[in-house]
Scaffold this active site. Sequence first.
Site, PDB file in Angstrom:
ATOM      1  N   VAL A  12       0.856  -1.184   0.000  1.00 17.93           N
ATOM      2  CA  VAL A  12       0.000   0.000   0.000  1.00 17.93           C
ATOM      3  C   VAL A  12       0.896   1.239   0.000  1.00 17.93           C
ATOM      4  O   VAL A  12       1.824   1.339   0.802  1.00 17.93           O
ATOM      5  CB  VAL A  12      -0.914   0.029   1.239  1.00 17.93           C
ATOM      6  CG1 VAL A  12      -1.693   1.346   1.302  1.00 17.93           C
ATOM      7  CG2 VAL A  12      -1.870  -1.154   1.230  1.00 17.93           C
ATOM      8  N   ARG A  68       4.062  -5.680  -4.968  1.00 16.96           N
ATOM      9  CA  ARG A  68       5.276  -5.068  -4.429  1.00 16.96           C
ATOM     10  C   ARG A  68       6.444  -5.150  -5.421  1.00 16.96           C
ATOM     11  O   ARG A  68       7.118  -4.159  -5.700  1.00 16.96           O
ATOM     12  CB  ARG A  68       5.644  -5.782  -3.125  1.00 16.96           C
ATOM     13  CG  ARG A  68       6.872  -5.257  -2.418  1.00 16.96           C
ATOM     14  CD  ARG A  68       7.133  -6.112  -1.173  1.00 16.96           C
ATOM     15  NE  ARG A  68       5.999  -6.113  -0.270  1.00 16.96           N
ATOM     16  CZ  ARG A  68       5.877  -5.303   0.776  1.00 16.96           C
ATOM     17  NH1 ARG A  68       6.824  -4.425   1.037  1.00 16.96           N
ATOM     18  NH2 ARG A  68       4.822  -5.377   1.568  1.00 16.96           N
ATOM     19  N   ARG A 147       1.657 -14.424   3.834  1.00 15.15           N
ATOM     20  CA  ARG A 147       1.403 -13.466   2.765  1.00 15.15           C
ATOM     21  C   ARG A 147       1.672 -14.133   1.420  1.00 15.15           C
ATOM     22  O   ARG A 147       2.618 -14.903   1.290  1.00 15.15           O
ATOM     23  CB  ARG A 147       2.284 -12.224   2.918  1.00 15.15           C
ATOM     24  CG  ARG A 147       2.147 -11.529   4.250  1.00 15.15           C
ATOM     25  CD  ARG A 147       3.049 -10.331   4.383  1.00 15.15           C
ATOM     26  NE  ARG A 147       2.656  -9.270   3.464  1.00 15.15           N
ATOM     27  CZ  ARG A 147       2.616  -7.976   3.789  1.00 15.15           C
ATOM     28  NH1 ARG A 147       2.936  -7.593   5.002  1.00 15.15           N
ATOM     29  NH2 ARG A 147       2.258  -7.068   2.905  1.00 15.15           N
ATOM     30  N   ASP A 272      12.888   1.303   6.814  1.00  7.11           N
ATOM     31  CA  ASP A 272      12.798   0.287   7.860  1.00  7.11           C
ATOM     32  C   ASP A 272      14.060   0.188   8.698  1.00  7.11           C
ATOM     33  O   ASP A 272      14.017  -0.295   9.831  1.00  7.11           O
ATOM     34  CB  ASP A 272      12.500  -1.082   7.243  1.00  7.11           C
ATOM     35  CG  ASP A 272      11.031  -1.261   6.895  1.00  7.11           C
ATOM     36  OD1 ASP A 272      10.229  -0.387   7.273  1.00  7.11           O
ATOM     37  OD2 ASP A 272      10.681  -2.266   6.253  1.00  7.11           O
ATOM     38  N   GLY A 285       6.027   1.660   3.437  1.00  7.30           N
ATOM     39  CA  GLY A 285       6.597   2.137   2.182  1.00  7.30           C
ATOM     40  C   GLY A 285       6.456   3.640   2.021  1.00  7.30           C
ATOM     41  O   GLY A 285       7.366   4.320   1.531  1.00  7.30           O
TER      42      GLY A 285
END
Length: 418
Positions: A12, A68, A147, A272, A285
């Site tokens: 996202v 992604r 995921r 991160d 992100g």
Amino acid sequence: MKLPAAAGDAIVIGPNAVRLIKSWGEQLCEEIEPHLSNATHAEMLDHHDRFIVRHELAGRGKGWFTNRGRLISILYEHARKLGIDIRLGSRVTKYWEEDGRAGVIVNDRERLAADCVICADGVHSAARAWLTGQVDTQQHSGWANFRAHMTTEQLAKDPEASWVLQGTREKDRVYVWFGDGINLAIMTMKRGQELAWALMHTDKFNAHESWAGGRASIDDALATLSPWPGRLRPSSVIRHTLPEKLVDHALIYRPPLDTWVSAGGRVMLIGDAAHPYFPVVGQGGSQAIEDGVVVATALELAGKENVPLALRIRATLTEENNVLMEAGNSRYPRATVIQLGSSTLQEHLFWPDWEAVAKDPSVFAFPNPEWILGHDCREYTHQVFDTVVRAVRGEGEYIPRNIPADGAYRVEDTYSPE
């Protein structure tokens, strides 16, 4: 070395970061847009598969949701077209800072020097340990996240699973199920051509904190849903996941660092490496993109000739040798409030108060805070640059205006797109 275009599951990008990417050129956005989900709402369901409420997604349609790996590949090719020297497969084995310069050692052989080093080496950051002098303070949250990403040809052929594609030729769909300690989201993209799913659970399968995979089993994912009376529909979709596309990603909590900037002021952590978030907040992100833009803007405002050469940040300070400190000081409060908020939101959503939900289903609403999604970090940096520089020099006070006044993260619905 070539990037795998469809690696990873989904990401996202909030409106606060989309506006920045859009400023990089219309052609870039035209390459990205065909791969996006056009969903605007999500159906919230309980573990009996009973409908609770339909909520608008975070960002009011101004954010992006996409694969992604494909997004990273498009951005990578865009950077190459700009002539940026990107060296894949080059491992940074050492950082250094001395005599008015900073740099890295690559593959234990090549020494590179620069005016400054910006370290975006992720949650396992080697730069973080070097910069802070601390052993990684990670704490396993007890949570993990299955995921996966898939194309939908096989789903369309399966009468038990094809329900998830109904209506997606016009509008993508998002479904979110809540159970005690378990949360599942299924999201279509590209008008139903692709699908991603994420299953948050207590870690019973020795999950790894790695996007490269590790041991992850479809059977384990299905077993996680086995206590749910309403497992049939979501399980019919999950079982089509290719084993090599499944990751069980451990969620590791890392407390905020004391600083992101080295003592000499020439090395800085971003993304991160500086402030890892739990995925529930949907800003990992986006905040990394904000980091990069703020650093670039600060360097632009200072000018190359003013990047620190000899003086240390904590010595006699001038505007020139405060450029990275300025970027860090203007970003640190904002990113840290969101980082701490991600932990709070995690607990709120995954152990729901069902009596409260029955009275007010809005407790499952997606966060839509104006101070996050409506923020223009480039404009803000221009506004506060001189103020922050003076504050670092001890000549005034910097009071952040890009966070709530009390510094607290809340689930709120205040975002109003332009």
